[in-house]
Scaffold this motif. Structure first.
Motif, PDB file in Angstrom:
ATOM      1  N   LEU A  25       0.829  -1.205   0.000  1.00  0.00           N
ATOM      2  CA  LEU A  25       0.000   0.000   0.000  1.00  0.00           C
ATOM      3  C   LEU A  25       0.864   1.255   0.000  1.00  0.00           C
ATOM      4  N   ALA A  26       1.948   1.229   0.768  1.00  0.00           N
ATOM      5  CA  ALA A  26       2.849   2.385   0.800  1.00  0.00           C
ATOM      6  C   ALA A  26       3.435   2.631  -0.590  1.00  0.00           C
ATOM      7  N   GLU A  27       3.835   1.564  -1.269  1.00  0.00           N
ATOM      8  CA  GLU A  27       4.401   1.706  -2.608  1.00  0.00           C
ATOM      9  C   GLU A  27       3.338   2.165  -3.596  1.00  0.00           C
ATOM     10  N   LEU A  28       2.104   1.690  -3.446  1.00  0.00           N
ATOM     11  CA  LEU A  28       1.020   2.127  -4.323  1.00  0.00           C
ATOM     12  C   LEU A  28       0.823   3.633  -4.234  1.00  0.00           C
ATOM     13  N   VAL A  29       0.790   4.163  -3.018  1.00  0.00           N
ATOM     14  CA  VAL A  29       0.616   5.607  -2.835  1.00  0.00           C
ATOM     15  C   VAL A  29       1.769   6.366  -3.478  1.00  0.00           C
ATOM     16  N   ARG A  30       2.992   5.907  -3.232  1.00  0.00           N
ATOM     17  CA  ARG A  30       4.151   6.576  -3.828  1.00  0.00           C
ATOM     18  C   ARG A  30       4.090   6.525  -5.353  1.00  0.00           C
ATOM     19  N   ASP A  31       3.650   5.391  -5.866  1.00  0.00           N
ATOM     20  CA  ASP A  31       3.592   5.197  -7.317  1.00  0.00           C
ATOM     21  C   ASP A  31       2.591   6.152  -7.961  1.00  0.00           C
ATOM     22  N   VAL A  32       1.349   6.155  -7.463  1.00  0.00           N
ATOM     23  CA  VAL A  32       0.327   6.986  -8.113  1.00  0.00           C
ATOM     24  C   VAL A  32       0.621   8.470  -7.938  1.00  0.00           C
ATOM     25  N   ARG A  33       1.204   8.842  -6.802  1.00  0.00           N
ATOM     26  CA  ARG A  33       1.487  10.265  -6.578  1.00  0.00           C
ATOM     27  C   ARG A  33       2.773  10.713  -7.282  1.00  0.00           C
ATOM     28  N   SER A  34       3.527   9.750  -7.812  1.00  0.00           N
ATOM     29  CA  SER A  34       4.754  10.087  -8.530  1.00  0.00           C
ATOM     30  C   SER A  34       4.598   9.965 -10.044  1.00  0.00           C
ATOM     31  N   THR A  35       3.407   9.573 -10.499  1.00  0.00           N
ATOM     32  CA  THR A  35       3.174   9.378 -11.925  1.00  0.00           C
ATOM     33  C   THR A  35       2.649  10.658 -12.553  1.00  0.00           C
ATOM     34  N   GLU A  36       3.385  11.183 -13.505  1.00  0.00           N
ATOM     35  CA  GLU A  36       3.001  12.433 -14.148  1.00  0.00           C
ATOM     36  C   GLU A  36       1.660  12.301 -14.863  1.00  0.00           C
ATOM     37  N   GLY A  37       0.777  13.269 -14.631  1.00  0.00           N
ATOM     38  CA  GLY A  37      -0.501  13.325 -15.331  1.00  0.00           C
ATOM     39  C   GLY A  37      -1.564  12.401 -14.792  1.00  0.00           C
ATOM     40  N   LEU A  38      -1.270  11.653 -13.732  1.00  0.00           N
ATOM     41  CA  LEU A  38      -2.268  10.730 -13.181  1.00  0.00           C
ATOM     42  C   LEU A  38      -3.093  11.437 -12.121  1.00  0.00           C
ATOM     43  N   PHE A  39      -4.394  11.475 -12.314  1.00  0.00           N
ATOM     44  CA  PHE A  39      -5.301  12.127 -11.367  1.00  0.00           C
ATOM     45  C   PHE A  39      -5.393  11.312 -10.083  1.00  0.00           C
ATOM     46  N   VAL A  40      -5.259  11.988  -8.952  1.00  0.00           N
ATOM     47  CA  VAL A  40      -5.450  11.361  -7.645  1.00  0.00           C
ATOM     48  C   VAL A  40      -6.450  12.212  -6.873  1.00  0.00           C
ATOM     49  N   PRO A  41      -7.600  11.673  -6.512  1.00  0.00           N
ATOM     50  CA  PRO A  41      -8.611  12.484  -5.820  1.00  0.00           C
ATOM     51  C   PRO A  41      -8.154  12.895  -4.424  1.00  0.00           C
ATOM     52  N   ASP A  42      -8.775  13.919  -3.894  1.00  0.00           N
ATOM     53  CA  ASP A  42      -8.442  14.361  -2.534  1.00  0.00           C
ATOM     54  C   ASP A  42      -8.646  13.237  -1.537  1.00  0.00           C
ATOM     55  N   GLU A  43      -9.680  12.427  -1.786  1.00  0.00           N
ATOM     56  CA  GLU A  43      -9.975  11.315  -0.890  1.00  0.00           C
ATOM     57  C   GLU A  43      -9.413  10.031  -1.490  1.00  0.00           C
ATOM     58  N   PHE A  44      -8.170   9.746  -1.154  1.00  0.00           N
ATOM     59  CA  PHE A  44      -7.474   8.536  -1.602  1.00  0.00           C
ATOM     60  C   PHE A  44      -6.943   7.866  -0.348  1.00  0.00           C
ATOM     61  N   ARG A  45      -7.684   6.873   0.171  1.00  0.00           N
ATOM     62  CA  ARG A  45      -7.414   6.311   1.488  1.00  0.00           C
ATOM     63  C   ARG A  45      -7.058   4.838   1.403  1.00  0.00           C
ATOM     64  N   CYS A  46      -5.987   4.469   2.087  1.00  0.00           N
ATOM     65  CA  CYS A  46      -5.525   3.081   2.126  1.00  0.00           C
ATOM     66  C   CYS A  46      -5.617   2.545   3.552  1.00  0.00           C
ATOM     67  N   TYR A  47      -6.129   1.322   3.683  1.00  0.00           N
ATOM     68  CA  TYR A  47      -6.263   0.698   4.995  1.00  0.00           C
ATOM     69  C   TYR A  47      -5.611  -0.684   4.974  1.00  0.00           C
ATOM     70  N   THR A  48      -4.745  -0.921   5.970  1.00  0.00           N
ATOM     71  CA  THR A  48      -4.114  -2.233   6.097  1.00  0.00           C
ATOM     72  C   THR A  48      -5.018  -3.127   6.929  1.00  0.00           C
ATOM     73  N   LEU A  49      -5.881  -3.846   6.262  1.00  0.00           N
ATOM     74  CA  LEU A  49      -6.808  -4.746   6.951  1.00  0.00           C
ATOM     75  C   LEU A  49      -7.383  -5.758   5.979  1.00  0.00           C
ATOM     76  N   ASN A  50      -7.991  -6.795   6.546  1.00  0.00           N
ATOM     77  CA  ASN A  50      -8.648  -7.846   5.773  1.00  0.00           C
ATOM     78  C   ASN A  50     -10.077  -7.413   5.462  1.00  0.00           C
ATOM     79  N   PHE A  51     -10.528  -7.677   4.246  1.00  0.00           N
ATOM     80  CA  PHE A  51     -11.876  -7.252   3.887  1.00  0.00           C
ATOM     81  C   PHE A  51     -12.953  -8.000   4.671  1.00  0.00           C
ATOM     82  N   ALA A  52     -12.572  -9.086   5.345  1.00  0.00           N
ATOM     83  CA  ALA A  52     -13.539  -9.808   6.178  1.00  0.00           C
ATOM     84  C   ALA A  52     -13.542  -9.292   7.613  1.00  0.00           C
ATOM     85  N   ASP A  53     -12.690  -8.310   7.919  1.00  0.00           N
ATOM     86  CA  ASP A  53     -12.622  -7.752   9.267  1.00  0.00           C
ATOM     87  C   ASP A  53     -13.850  -6.898   9.582  1.00  0.00           C
ATOM     88  N   PRO A  54     -14.243  -6.847  10.853  1.00  0.00           N
ATOM     89  CA  PRO A  54     -15.341  -5.949  11.250  1.00  0.00           C
ATOM     90  C   PRO A  54     -15.034  -4.491  10.938  1.00  0.00           C
TER      91      PRO A  54
END
Length: 409
Positions: A75-104
């Motif tokens: 996830l950390a690398e994903l954020v760095r990647d998208v924010r370092s790519t020229e011309g790639l739109f990143v919305p103000d609300e771009f949120r990453c969570y380290t968790l399992n999708f089956a978690d409460p």
């Protein structure tokens, strides 16, 4: 300097531009309408396909993107990647969570958001090596199927307009439990098509995806270790960029219940050993083919570190090529099977399985109950799981060879 993207284009896919570029351009208006200013949730977004899907979607300017994945570093690398790519739109609300999708916790996020317009699930055990013993098989089925059902139940609370779940070409006539789990997943998610639109995609190996054998070659070179590859296994390949695009196209443009696949001919299949040959050449070296793992490791250890460079034309690099002898390996891949209704005309580079035989919700629930009964017993066996899957998928041709990929370099 070795350029991975160029190598994939020149020596793996043999395509200078994405095979889906024309379909994206032809459907740009619809894609924009369905993605721009919409709320997107990506499960398993730190992986190779999930992150490529995110980058494909971002070009159409969604309002928000929420990503969940257990891989914190990914996830950390994903954020760095998208924010370092020229011309790639990143919305103000771009949120990453380290968790399992089956978690409460994920359920809390979902309910507070009141759902999402687009939900894409890439969380999966994807490797044939996932099949080792009864514990690895249980973990695989728990993640790919049982937890996926919990997700589908949750989505009915606030149904998305578009739901996508990635499948695999190994789901067509499966010979390994990973492929069978994806075929089960297809039946599972399609049973929810009556609540919201569901699509999926079966596609080829993603060239140099995280954890793949070709990706491992890069690490082996960095560690001055020998390269290994099967010589008799043929696979279709798409680039990382193409993997995200096919998922986006299937998710947004597909009709409920459809399965997408890339239009690739048998002449486009490659062996891993042939790619490895080109990989060594592209790194400015010559192949030194060894007859055993031990010979290859000894030669790699003997390489003079002071003289060794990845771009020295004088360097002979040790490799081991072998015939496949592990459980679950399939000599070839296929995207659809006889009896499925196929549309090859709707898109330029995509085929669509419009209709196929599916189990209904009652059958799916009965099978899942049976699995839970098996897993509840301390002395359950891998064979019992295989037998249960064969009852659910009659064409599941599993052959136990007593050897798995964890026993190979």
């Amino acid at each position: 300097m070795f350029n991975l993207d160029k190598f994939i284009a020149d020596s793996v896919t043999f395509r200078p531009v994405s095979m889906f570029a024309a379909d994206i351009e032809a459907n740009k208006e619809t894609l924009t309408k369905e993605i721009k200013d919409k709320k997107v949730c990506v499960i398993g977004g730190a992986g190779s396909i999930g992150s490529s899907f995110i980058k494909a979607v971002l070009r159409f300017e969604p309002k928000s993107v929420v990503i969940v994945d257990l891989n914190e570093n990914g996830l950390a690398e994903l954020v760095r990647d998208v924010r370092s790519t020229e011309g790639l739109f990143v919305p103000d609300e771009f949120r990453c969570y380290t968790l399992n999708f089956a978690d409460p916790i994920f359920e809390r996020i979902f309910r507070e958001e009141k759902g999402f317009d687009i939900v894409a699930n890439f969380s999966a055990h994807k490797h044939v090596r996932s099949e080792k013993d009864k514990y690895s098989v249980q973990a695989l089925l728990e993640n790919n199927d049982i937890k996926a059902k919990k997700l589908m139940d949750l989505l009915t609370v606030y149904p998305p307009k578009h739901f996508f779940c990635v499948s695999t070409d190994k789901a067509a006539n499966p010979v390994n439990i990973m492929g069978a789990s994806k075929r089960i997943m297809e039946d599972l998610v399609m049973a929810y098509n009556k609540y919201f639109k569901v699509t999926t995609a079966r596609f080829a190996n993603v060239a140099f995806s995280n954890g793949s054998l070709p990706d491992g070659w890069i690490h082996r070179l960095q560690k001055k270790q020998p390269l290994a590859a099967p010589s008799d296994v043929k696979r279709y390949f798409v680039s990382p960029e193409e993997s995200g695009q096919i998922c986006m196209l299937a998710c947004i443009l597909g009709n409920g219940g459809e399965v997408f696949f890339p239009k690739l001919g048998e002449d486009q299949m490659l062996t891993f050993s042939s790619i490895c040959d080109d990989f060594i050449t592209a790194n400015g070296m010559e192949k030194d083919q060894c007859q055993s793992d031990e010979e290859a490791k000894q030669k790699a250890a003997a390489l003079d570190s002071s003289l060794f460079t990845l771009h020295s034309s004088l360097t002979k690099y040790p490799v081991v090529y072998f015939g496949s002898d592990t459980t679950g390996e399939k000599a070839y891949e296929e995207f659809y099977v006889p009896g499925e209704k196929i549309d090859m005309q709707r898109f330029q580079a995509l085929g669509v399985v419009e209709q196929t035989t599916r189990h209904n919700m009652d059958d799916v629930n009965t099978f899942f109950d049976h699995l839970e009964e098996i897993f509840a017993k301390d002395d359950f066996t891998k064979g019992q799981v295989v037998d249960a899957i064969k009852e659910f998928i009659p064409n599941f041709e599993h052959e136990e060879k007593g050897k798995n990929l964890d026993q190979k370099m």
